[in-house]
Design an enzyme around this catalytic site. Structure first.
Site, PDB file in Angstrom:
ATOM      1  CB  CYS A 171      76.536  68.478  63.800  1.00  0.00           C
ATOM      2  SG  CYS A 171      77.630  69.556  64.750  1.00  0.00           S
ATOM      3  CG  ASP A 228      72.768  71.106  71.461  1.00  0.00           C
ATOM      4  OD1 ASP A 228      73.900  71.426  71.971  1.00  0.00           O
ATOM      5  OD2 ASP A 228      72.577  70.562  70.393  1.00  0.00           O
ATOM      6  CG  HIS A 260      75.260  68.862  69.349  1.00  0.00           C
ATOM      7  ND1 HIS A 260      74.388  69.712  68.837  1.00  0.00           N
ATOM      8  CD2 HIS A 260      76.522  68.651  68.679  1.00  0.00           C
ATOM      9  CE1 HIS A 260      74.818  70.056  67.566  1.00  0.00           C
ATOM     10  NE2 HIS A 260      76.192  69.328  67.462  1.00  0.00           N
TER      11      HIS A 260
END
Length: 292
Positions: A171, A228, A260
């Protein structure tokens, strides 16, 4: 372009003098982050530390001692180094376990707590507060410098091999991987897990990952989820195309059904198939480009 203009364009990624703020968070959190709603710690992978040297360490930087987690095999060495860059939630059990997984494979893995100067992230439950008070206030130049320090510490204190340096991150940490690939030519290979490519720039965070796609100095593997909602597939493909147009070595893998944070095994977003496939691709990337 003048030299002054060129340096201004790199502002935030070059090693500027650090503030003397010092470290507010002096020790890593235990267990899993409290900031993620619906965390499912019971489903998380648990890698034992037997056969490893694993635990919290301190890395000396210009403004104090930065807490970090280190895992490495016992004895032997020198070991290949992997810098593990956290999500926005701090170096909690998921990141520590990722380090132990890598150590079981023969790496010395180090995860520095990059947000320790901003406060004690272990006590923050509001994600928006983390974004506002921790993430937005951490200069990219400081992140690059801290990662440099972690890599040097691995060599000096953990039997790390400076000629076999890799980096991976998740991330926000995936964004840092792209930036670090443009910052440190000594990295052999980099793997970014669903790192954001766009976003708002600021004086202390002056470039996005997309901005540096053509400037990366090392091979980068990007692992992204096709489902995502925050990182469009078109943006990921554009990142690949920009890097390749500049003659860079980059590979992008998109897992169509994954969203995600598909590697985050303590969260509902975990996608076992994509996570395991991505992990094997990461290891192969490290081997191909001389980290393993």
């Amino acid at each position: 372009m003048s030299q002054t203009d060129d340096l201004e364009g790199l502002r935030g990624l070059i090693n500027e003098p650090l503030s003397r703020r010092g470290f507010v968070m002096t020790a890593l959190m235990s267990g899993f982050t409290v900031a993620t709603a619906h965390a499912q710690a019971g489903q998380a992978i648990q890698t034992p530390a037997d056969g490893l040297v694993a635990g919290e360490v301190k890395i000396k930087v210009a403004d104090g001692d930065m807490p970090a987690y280190r895992a490495m095999p016992q004895g032997g060495g020198p070991f290949p180094i992997v810098l593990v860059v956290e999500e926005i939630f701090g170096v909690h059990e998921y990141i520590k376990d990722t380090c132990r997984r890598l150590a079981k494979l023969g790496y010395v893995a180090i995860a520095p707590e990059l947000y320790a100067r901003q406060g004690d992230i272990s006590k923050v439950t509001d994600v928006q507060q983390i974004l506002r008070d921790f993430i937005a206030k951490t200069p990219d130049s400081q992140v690059m410098s801290d990662l440099d320090a972690a890599a040097k510490w691995a060599v000096a204190d953990s039997k790390g091999d400076p000629k076999r340096l890799g980096i991976t991150g998740f991330c926000r940490g995936g964004r840092a991987v792209w930036l670090y690939a443009a910052h440190n030519p000594d990295v052999k290979a980099a793997v970014a897990w669903y790192g954001p490519l766009a976003g708002q720039t600021t004086p202390i965070q002056p470039k996005t990952a997309a901005d540096v796609a053509g400037d990366i100095k090392v091979p980068v593997l990007g692992l992204y989820g096709g489902a995502d909602p925050g990182i469009p597939v078109a943006a990921v493909e554009a990142q690949r195309d920009k890097a390749k147009a500049a003659g860079k070595t980059v590979e992008i893998v998109i897992f169509p059904q994954a969203g995600h944070a598909f590697h985050a095994d303590y969260r509902p977003s975990y996608n076992k198939q994509a996570a395991e496939d991505g992990w094997q691709r990461m290891l192969a990337w490290f081997k191909t480009y001389g980290v393993a």
